[in-house]
Design an enzyme around this catalytic site. Structure first.
Site, short mmCIF file in Angstrom:
data_model
loop_
_atom_site.label_atom_id
_atom_site.label_comp_id
_atom_site.label_asym_id
_atom_site.label_seq_id
_atom_site.Cartn_x
_atom_site.Cartn_y
_atom_site.Cartn_z
N ASN A 146 0.85 -1.20 0.00
CA ASN A 146 0.00 0.00 0.00
C ASN A 146 0.88 1.24 0.00
O ASN A 146 1.97 1.24 0.57
CB ASN A 146 -0.86 -0.01 1.28
CG ASN A 146 -1.75 1.21 1.39
OD1 ASN A 146 -2.39 1.63 0.42
ND2 ASN A 146 -1.80 1.81 2.57
N HIS A 159 0.82 5.07 1.38
CA HIS A 159 0.09 5.95 2.31
C HIS A 159 0.77 7.32 2.32
O HIS A 159 2.00 7.40 2.40
CB HIS A 159 0.08 5.33 3.72
CG HIS A 159 -0.71 6.16 4.68
ND1 HIS A 159 -2.09 6.12 4.71
CD2 HIS A 159 -0.33 7.08 5.59
CE1 HIS A 159 -2.52 6.97 5.62
NE2 HIS A 159 -1.47 7.58 6.17
C1 GAR Z 1 -3.04 9.06 -2.59
O1 GAR Z 1 -2.50 10.19 -1.94
C2 GAR Z 1 -2.77 7.82 -1.75
O2 GAR Z 1 -1.53 7.83 -1.11
C3 GAR Z 1 -3.88 7.91 -0.74
O3 GAR Z 1 -5.00 8.36 -1.47
C4 GAR Z 1 -4.56 9.12 -2.59
C5 GAR Z 1 -5.16 8.52 -3.85
O4 GAR Z 1 -4.82 9.27 -4.99
N1 GAR Z 1 -4.10 6.66 -0.09
C6 GAR Z 1 -4.45 6.54 1.19
O5 GAR Z 1 -4.70 7.49 1.90
C7 GAR Z 1 -4.54 5.10 1.69
N2 GAR Z 1 -4.66 5.09 3.12
P1 GAR Z 1 -4.79 8.63 -6.43
O6 GAR Z 1 -6.12 7.92 -6.66
O7 GAR Z 1 -4.64 9.82 -7.35
O8 GAR Z 1 -3.63 7.68 -6.52
#
Ligand code: GAR
Length: 186
Positions: free
Chosen positions: A93, A95
């Site tokens: 994952n 984060h």
């Molecule tokens: C990203 O910043 C990712 O790191 C985060 O959501 C966003 C998705 O953006 N994920 C989390 O917070 C997981 N806990 P994206 O759809 O443009 O990749």
């Protein structure tokens, strides 16, 4: 696996195109959200996709396709223990913080950056980690720090963390683990 905009998926697609990712191949994009723009990115790049919320069905589909590595690339739902056990040590994952700060249940997407700004930390970043049954609690694979600026909003900070950390770390980690899997070291 994706839930929204899919910029991390895009970083993986670009890394595959540039050859940075060469030890594995993106074979399937799975979304829990029919509206996810990430699905459009998959389509535009000729990658098969599925929209599925039933994790039992997902397990079946992934096993049928012999998926070796599950990448949560902006997947915003907590997975069931059954799913995690089905792909033990094969789920990673990304984060958007330096774990163990600003992580865990309810801490995802823009909320992470709101919390970092509220707390007043001056440095944040991103973490790639293995997924276990503790939300954001699995073994850390890679981290990168990003500076917070005086006038940052959650949106400007989110963008900088993505550009400087997430889109760099995730493709590298995927290649690193794919290589280990391809060589039978994992
Ligand atoms: C990203 O910043 C990712 O790191 C985060 O959501 C966003 C998705 O953006 N994920 C989390 O917070 C997981 N806990 P994206 O759809 O443009 O990749």
């Amino acid at each position: 696996m994706v839930s929204g905009g899919g910029t991390n998926l895009q970083a993986l697609i670009d890394a595959q195109k540039s050859g940075l990712i060469h030890s594995g191949e993106i074979v399937l994009v799975a979304s829990n959200n029919l509206q996810a723009y990430a699905l459009k990115r998959a389509e535009e790049n000729g990658i098969e996709s599925v929209v599925m919320t039933d994790e039992e069905e997902l397990i079946r589909v992934f096993q049928e396709k012999d998926i070796q590595l599950v990448v949560l690339a902006g997947f915003l739902k907590i997975l069931s223990s059954r799913f995690i056990r089905a792909f033990e040590d094969r789920i990673i994952n990304i984060h958007p913080s330096l774990i163990p700060s600003f992580c865990g249940k309810g801490c995802y997407g823009l909320h992470v950056h709101e919390k970092a700004l509220d707390y007043g930390v001056k440095i944040t970043g991103a973490t790639v980690h293995y997924v276990n049954e503790i939300p954001d609690g699995g073994r850390i694979i890679a981290q990168k720090a990003v500076e917070i600026k005086e006038d940052d909003t959650p949106q400007t900070l989110q963008r900088r963390v993505m550009e400087e950390a997430e889109w760099v770390l995730l493709p590298r980690a995927v290649e690193q683990i794919s290589e280990m899997i391809a060589k039978g070291e994992k």
